[in-house]
Design an enzyme around this catalytic site. Structure first.
Site, PDB file in Angstrom:
ATOM      1  N   TYR A  54       1.242  -1.015   0.112  1.00 34.90           N
ATOM      2  CA  TYR A  54       0.388   0.059   0.058  1.00 34.90           C
ATOM      3  C   TYR A  54       1.037   1.177   0.096  1.00 34.90           C
ATOM      4  O   TYR A  54       1.779   1.055   0.685  1.00 34.90           O
ATOM      5  CB  TYR A  54      -0.986  -0.006   1.291  1.00 34.90           C
ATOM      6  CG  TYR A  54      -1.992  -0.897   1.038  1.00 34.90           C
ATOM      7  CD1 TYR A  54      -1.869  -1.985   0.213  1.00 34.90           C
ATOM      8  CD2 TYR A  54      -3.087  -1.164   2.335  1.00 34.90           C
ATOM      9  CE1 TYR A  54      -3.682  -2.714   0.130  1.00 34.90           C
ATOM     10  CE2 TYR A  54      -4.088  -2.133   2.541  1.00 34.90           C
ATOM     11  CZ  TYR A  54      -4.110  -2.497   0.687  1.00 34.90           C
ATOM     12  OH  TYR A  54      -4.968  -3.708   1.408  1.00 34.90           O
ATOM     13  N   PRO A 206     -16.690  -2.408   2.274  1.00 36.15           N
ATOM     14  CA  PRO A 206     -18.562  -2.823   2.483  1.00 36.15           C
ATOM     15  C   PRO A 206     -19.190  -1.663   1.730  1.00 36.15           C
ATOM     16  O   PRO A 206     -20.408  -2.016   1.609  1.00 36.15           O
ATOM     17  CB  PRO A 206     -17.571  -2.733   3.837  1.00 36.15           C
ATOM     18  CG  PRO A 206     -16.559  -1.975   4.379  1.00 36.15           C
ATOM     19  CD  PRO A 206     -15.721  -2.638   3.294  1.00 36.15           C
ATOM     20  N   ALA A 208     -18.112  -0.893  -1.375  1.00 39.96           N
ATOM     21  CA  ALA A 208     -18.494  -0.780  -2.432  1.00 39.96           C
ATOM     22  C   ALA A 208     -16.819   0.503  -3.340  1.00 39.96           C
ATOM     23  O   ALA A 208     -17.848   1.065  -4.042  1.00 39.96           O
ATOM     24  CB  ALA A 208     -19.366  -0.657  -3.349  1.00 39.96           C
ATOM     25  N   GLY A 284     -12.193   2.737   5.381  1.00 39.00           N
ATOM     26  CA  GLY A 284     -11.350   3.108   5.426  1.00 39.00           C
ATOM     27  C   GLY A 284     -11.640   5.434   6.045  1.00 39.00           C
ATOM     28  O   GLY A 284     -12.682   4.713   6.455  1.00 39.00           O
TER      29      GLY A 284
END
Length: 332
Positions: A54, A206, A208, A284
């Site tokens: 990442y 979660p 999308a 996030g």
């Protein structure tokens, strides 16, 4: 916050986990990353997910800085290996060479002696599974990880990995797939197999990739900061979540959320957590205040009538094909 067992292990994770893909080192600096982590801790989040690749390894470094001084025994940290961390041919994949070097690099960047779960970020078709699992076993025996997990593995790969893990005396406890109201490809095969094997899901995306937050307003609104905006207010519709019919269906979920007196994002994360094979949903945040709505999902219980209403509203825009669970045929 709610806490759930991870697989058949004795370890608990917070139902909401904070992930730092596409944030730390990319869209936020260290001060904001630290503020988000601190807010997560204040809200009861104890589980943090990252990966060595990442932000070109910067995400792990920033998470390590943000968690500095936090009681290590009070948190669960998950990281992954597979994607490139350098320019060389051996700076990727799940060979013994790369996996052993990757765990050392991750621990150095995280400023930790161990991670709680070390995960195969994808399946590596160029490396014998026995080689990968042997390296993972040595990492566990060396005390550098407590458990192992996989991400986006097909059902036959999970079964083979679990069998080897059992032979080697280590615990494969988690699967990390994409899973949300619109993307349900794990339900037909992966989830039943994992229930049988004592493995639970730690789900990414979660929302999308933000679509299920409702911010696209049925395709009428295009935030300039969105990954799906071309910069001039035009929506990039080539992604399956950005199709007009998908956005229109998502817009029709708003009354369901309103009826429960919650934002759509809360409803979407609660939907993921309603699956009994899910241990955690990874969210996030680029601002600390964004965490409140998603954390509230841990306490929202959806009844069968609401779940059926969601299914009827989304109809055939939902992807369910189990063949869509796949890693890359060659290393990237």
């Amino acid at each position: 916050m709610q806490y759930r067992k991870l697989g058949n292990s004795g370890m608990y994770v917070s139902a909401i986990a904070l992930g730092n893909w596409a944030t730390h080192g990319e869209t936020v600096d260290q001060d904001v990353a630290t503020a988000c982590v601190q807010r997560a801790l204040d809200l009861g989040i104890t589980t943090f997910d990252t990966a060595d690749a990442y932000a070109g390894t910067k995400a792990e470094t920033m998470l390590g800085e943000a968690l500095k001084g936090v009681r290590r025994e009070g948190i669960e940290v998950m990281t992954k290996a597979y994607f490139p961390t350098g320019p060389g041919m051996n700076d990727r994949g799940l060979s013994r060479k790369h996996v052993m070097e990757s765990i050392n690099g991750s621990l150095r960047r995280l400023q930790m002696d161990y991670v709680d779960v070390y995960q195969a970020h994808r399946y590596d078709y160029e490396t014998p599974l026995e080689e990968t699992m042997g390296a993972f076993a040595d990492i566990v025996r060396a005390g550098k990880a407590h458990y192992i997990g996989v991400s986006e593995w097909k059902v036959k790969e999970i079964r083979a990995g679990a069998a080897l893990a059992a032979e080697l005396g280590i615990q494969l406890v988690s699967s990390q797939p994409q899973y949300n109201m619109l993307w349900r490809v794990i339900e037909a095969e992966v989830v039943p197999a994992c229930e049988e094997l004592g493995i639970t899901q730690v789900c990414w995306s979660p929302l999308a990739q933000g679509v299920l937050s409702g911010k696209y307003d049925g395709g009428r609104a295009v935030p300039s900061s969105s990954r799906f905006s071309d910069g001039d207010g035009t929506l990039k519709t080539e992604h399956r979540f950005m199709k007009p019919e998908v956005l229109e269906a998502v817009d029709k979920l708003q009354p369901i959320a309103a009826g429960l007196d919650v934002p759509l994002a809360t409803l979407a994360v609660a939907w993921v957590l309603a699956n009994p094979n899910v241990s955690a949903a990874i969210v996030g945040a680029s601002r600390p205040e964004q965490l409140v709505d998603t954390v509230n999902a841990a306490e929202l219980v959806l009844d069968s009538e609401t779940l059926e209403l969601i299914d009827g509203t989304l109809g055939d825009v939902v992807e369910r094909d189990p063949a869509k669970v796949e890693s890359f045929p060659q290393r990237v």
